[in-house]
Scaffold this motif. Sequence first.
Motif, short mmCIF file in Angstrom:
data_model
loop_
_atom_site.label_atom_id
_atom_site.label_comp_id
_atom_site.label_asym_id
_atom_site.label_seq_id
_atom_site.Cartn_x
_atom_site.Cartn_y
_atom_site.Cartn_z
N VAL A 130 115.12 51.83 45.69
CA VAL A 130 115.62 53.03 46.05
C VAL A 130 117.22 52.73 45.98
O VAL A 130 117.86 51.69 46.44
CB VAL A 130 115.36 53.16 47.75
CG1 VAL A 130 116.39 54.69 48.18
CG2 VAL A 130 114.01 53.40 48.00
N GLY A 152 121.03 54.50 46.46
CA GLY A 152 121.93 55.40 47.06
C GLY A 152 123.38 55.65 46.69
O GLY A 152 123.59 54.71 46.21
N TYR A 184 118.69 58.59 45.86
CA TYR A 184 119.12 59.24 47.36
C TYR A 184 120.44 59.70 47.13
O TYR A 184 121.33 58.71 46.94
CB TYR A 184 118.72 58.41 48.54
CG TYR A 184 119.46 59.09 49.73
CD1 TYR A 184 118.85 59.97 50.58
CD2 TYR A 184 120.69 58.85 49.95
CE1 TYR A 184 119.30 60.76 51.61
CE2 TYR A 184 121.29 59.33 51.22
CZ TYR A 184 120.62 60.15 51.88
OH TYR A 184 121.13 60.96 53.12
N ASP A 231 123.92 62.20 49.45
CA ASP A 231 124.25 63.27 50.37
C ASP A 231 125.51 64.10 49.41
O ASP A 231 126.18 64.83 50.18
CB ASP A 231 124.90 62.66 51.46
CG ASP A 231 126.03 61.60 51.28
OD1 ASP A 231 126.54 61.44 50.26
OD2 ASP A 231 126.31 60.68 52.29
N VAL A 277 116.10 62.49 46.32
CA VAL A 277 116.13 63.17 47.55
C VAL A 277 117.57 63.45 47.80
O VAL A 277 118.45 62.69 47.65
CB VAL A 277 115.69 61.93 48.67
CG1 VAL A 277 115.99 62.48 50.18
CG2 VAL A 277 114.27 61.65 48.15
N ASN A 325 120.12 64.77 50.98
CA ASN A 325 120.31 65.18 52.38
C ASN A 325 121.62 65.93 52.33
O ASN A 325 122.85 65.20 52.34
CB ASN A 325 120.33 63.65 53.19
CG ASN A 325 120.57 64.18 54.43
OD1 ASN A 325 120.60 65.05 55.17
ND2 ASN A 325 120.86 63.01 55.05
N THR A 361 111.67 58.55 53.18
CA THR A 361 111.66 58.13 51.87
C THR A 361 110.66 56.78 51.43
O THR A 361 109.76 56.97 50.65
CB THR A 361 113.02 57.87 51.39
OG1 THR A 361 113.79 58.71 51.56
CG2 THR A 361 113.08 57.05 49.85
#
Length: 314
Positions: free
Chosen positions: A5, A7, A136, A138, A160, A162, A263
């Motif tokens: 994963v 980010g 991931y 934001d 993903v 957010n 996740t």
Amino acid sequence: MSVKVVGLGSVAMDVIVQVNALPQVDGFSIARSQVVLDGGSAANVMAQVAKFGVTSGHIAQIGDDDLGKHLLKGLKKFGIDTSRIVVKPEGVSLQTFIPVDPQGEKMIFVNLGNCFLDLTPDQIDPEYISGAKVFYTDLLPPKPAIEGARIAKEAGAKVVFNLQMGLSMMEEMDIALDDIYALLKYVDVFAPCREAFFAMTKEENPEKALRKFSSEYPIQTILTLGSKGVMTLVGGETVQVPAYEVDVVDTTGAGDSFIGAFTVAYFIEGLNMKRSLEVASAAAALKCTKLGARSMPTRDEVDEFLKKAEPLKP
């Protein structure tokens, strides 16, 4: 280093002040204690992923100041890969000030510094992102986030997104509604905050908002509803999972714990949607029992909690 994963987004130092009450305009409150802890929503999500025993890495730009050095140590402490963190010479790292009342309710004041939002697409490593199973973000900052999502999607990774802040706050950071929709083209799971989602859909009924949005964007959208739990649509049917009863100390990072746990449960463990949401809600509940955004549970702690968890009464 290859991680499961990746980010891309916020990483910050949180100054958490426990107060007797959140102040009103022109009002006062008493600071009972103060602690400085690692934070930043996207970095917190990677921390929860790591706490669940899954390899994670983070992409962001920080300063070479004392805050930046502390942030790097904090990420490494959780086992998060920091090899793609960009350090800006003479940079001022992102910092937040968070007063928390006895019920765990909070306010967040953000000092953006001078480097966090300056990360550019050419500073991210395409191979690092394409080698992951999940990307991931934001959307902070927007251009590298969108580019990272595009790279991930073309490589077959899941994306993903957010959206953790309202539209007005995003605009304060020069992030337009068009940026949000540009990212949504690559997204598999969208987890917006209620304020932003209701503004985007012009609906304040959660189920109506989900159905309206899903008719235009057929992606998995997950809407957290505070004490009422979380809601999504699966095959056109409403799926709702309750929040769980705990003694709340600090809600900071609860949403990050939720999406990090989800996740892993959904994309790495392959659990179905309902069970993944139960795991995520349990993780968020357990996080709320401790001070600090990264006071997050392990996978075993979540399983033990779910054996005896009681739904929160709205």
